[in-house]
Scaffold this motif. Structure first.
Motif: not given
Length: 480
Positions: A12-32
């Motif tokens: 669960r901890k790794h899943a939460m860390a992975r989801e947090e990284k994806e959240r940050f990427r969504a606002i900092n590196e928006q995919p096309v």
């Protein structure tokens, strides 16, 4: 049994860390998501490197290097150009992708360059700084402060005099507030900034004489007409864009010439437009404080412009002010979006890089103004400074808190009418949100059942309470 429990917590901890990284990427590196022409979205790094080296070879050996001033100027321009090329290759897209991610990478690169310039100025003295400004713009060598007075004969109120104040700056003021409305999209926050700015002018009028205005100029022409109609126009455009359905078709699938041209023009419009909720009935006190900080930072950014003009003796219509205003407008667009996601999304633990640079620019500009305007600030009346800070802090927090109470009252009203926030929030979730949450559903769900694997994404999204809750917490993962 303990080992199984420890392994489950680690998963669960790794899943939460992975989801947090994806959240940050969504606002900092928006995919096309919608690539219409692959050529314009491919890296082309080798081709770009070859062009840069060929260009450097040409300018290094083919130009005349007799004039030292021209050598320095051309070298600086080439350095900036190479840095922007590196920005396109290395910097993040930010939250926007239209008209092209490379544009927002260049904006990020320009903001970094401007921040570095401000840091460089902190180590210079006033005389050298004026020499550098005079070297770039010779008309600033003998610059004088703007001594235009506005608070003259305030008792003379007539239509002719009111019409005299409707000039180019009034229209720029109007369109500027329309742009602010497009960026913030909240009546309460916009009107708070508008009213508090007039109080800011009153608090600093003893330092900046241009802030002295007649009451009808400040509260009627500025607040009600320019600011009010600008806010209304911007919010009206937001409403129209929010109600529009966005279904993009690749330009390769369009066969008519008119359709291709129309699709090319629409590339300069937002790819999506989602509902913005800075404050909702469940807003915590920390969110109210965060929105209050937004109001304060906005006031400081506006105030820096007037101090820079006065301290460095730059006329209002000079290109330096125009370039600075345009750069801050471009940088503030992704910065506000990233700050909004940081404030409203509980899964987002870090502020975006563009927002970080914008805050650094604003605060460093304030330090530059204090350093080079030390003689000016020696005449500052501390009573007015304390008054300004107290009014800004209490006024912004009070207005934002009232907006939160207003949102809570509307929620109770909708619940009484049978139209609760759940259905309202779910209706505002765009296909982009659905795709994002469905793609990252594996981060939150440890395993899938055979029946769920055969269900459609829309069914999974509507049936999962976890996804519905997260959709309510982050309604603005769209491109703009």
């Amino acid at each position: 049994m303990a080992a199984v429990s420890t392994g489950s917590r680690s998963t669960r901890k790794h899943a939460m860390a992975r989801e947090e990284k994806e959240r940050f990427r969504a606002i900092n590196e928006q995919p096309v998501d919608d690539i219409t022409l692959e050529f314009f979205y491919q890296p082309h790094t080798i081709s770009l490197l070859s062009l840069c080296i060929c260009g450097l070879l040409y300018v290094a050996f083919m130009r005349d290097d007799v004039n030292s001033d021209d050598n320095i100027w051309n070298g600086l321009c080439c350095m900036v150009f190479i840095f922007l090329v590196i920005s396109v290759l290395a910097f993040p897209n930010g939250p926007f992708t239209r008209p092209h991610p490379a544009l927002w990478r260049i904006v990020f690169g320009l903001s970094v360059l401007y921040f570095m310039l401000l840091v460089f100025l902190l180590f210079q003295n006033t005389q050298d700084t004026r020499k550098m400004l005079g070297w770039v713009y010779p008309d600033l060598k003998n610059g004088t402060p703007d001594e235009k007075e506005y608070a003259v004969n305030c008792s003379d109120i007539s239509l002719a005099r009111l019409w005299e104040h409707i000039d180019f700056f009034a229209f720029s003021h109007f369109f500027g507030w329309a742009l602010k409305a497009l960026l913030i999209r909240h009546y309460g926050i916009l009107w708070t900034i508008s009213v508090l700015w007039e109080l800011t002018e009153a608090a600093f009028v003893h330092l900046l004489p241009n802030f002295a205005e007649c009451w009808w100029d400040a509260w009627v022409l500025d607040v009600l007409i320019c600011n009010g109609f600008g806010i209304y126009l911007g919010m009206l455009v937001c409403q129209k864009l929010e109600m529009r359905n966005y279904y993009w078709e690749s330009i390769k699938d369009i066969h008519s010439t008119t359709g291709k041209i129309r699709r090319a023009v629409l590339q300069f419009t937002p790819s999506s437009w989602t509902h913005v909720r800075w404050l909702d009935p469940n807003s915590s006190y920390m969110r109210v404080l965060a929105v209050g900080i937004l109001v304060m930072i906005w006031q400081v950014a506006e105030l820096n412009l007037f101090f820079i003009k006065h301290i460095f003796m730059i006329t209002p219509a000079h290109p330096v002010n125009v370039i600075r205003a345009m750069l801050i407008a471009l940088v503030s667009a992704p910065s506000i979006r990233q700050y909004y996601m940081y404030v409203t999304d509980t899964q987002c633990k870090r502020v975006g890089t563009q927002c970080w640079v914008f805050c650094a620019i604003t605060l460093t500009e304030a330090i530059v103004c204090i350093k080079f305007g030390m003689d000016l600030f020696k005449n500052a009346e501390m009573g007015w400074i304390v008054f300004w800070f107290g009014v800004q802090l209490l006024g912004s927090l009070a207005c934002v808190y009232l907006c939160a109470l207003f949102a809570k009252r509307n929620e109770h009203k909708m619940d009484a009418d049978g139209d609760g926030m759940d259905s309202d929030s779910a209706s505002r979730v765009t296909p982009i949100h659905q795709q994002y949450f469905v793609q990252h559903r594996s981060c939150c769900t440890p395993e899938k059942t055979p029946s769920s694997s055969n269900s459609s994404p829309d069914t999974e999204f509507s049936s999962s309470p976890i996804l519905r809750q997260r959709a309510k917490e982050s309604l603005t993962n769209g491109a703009l």
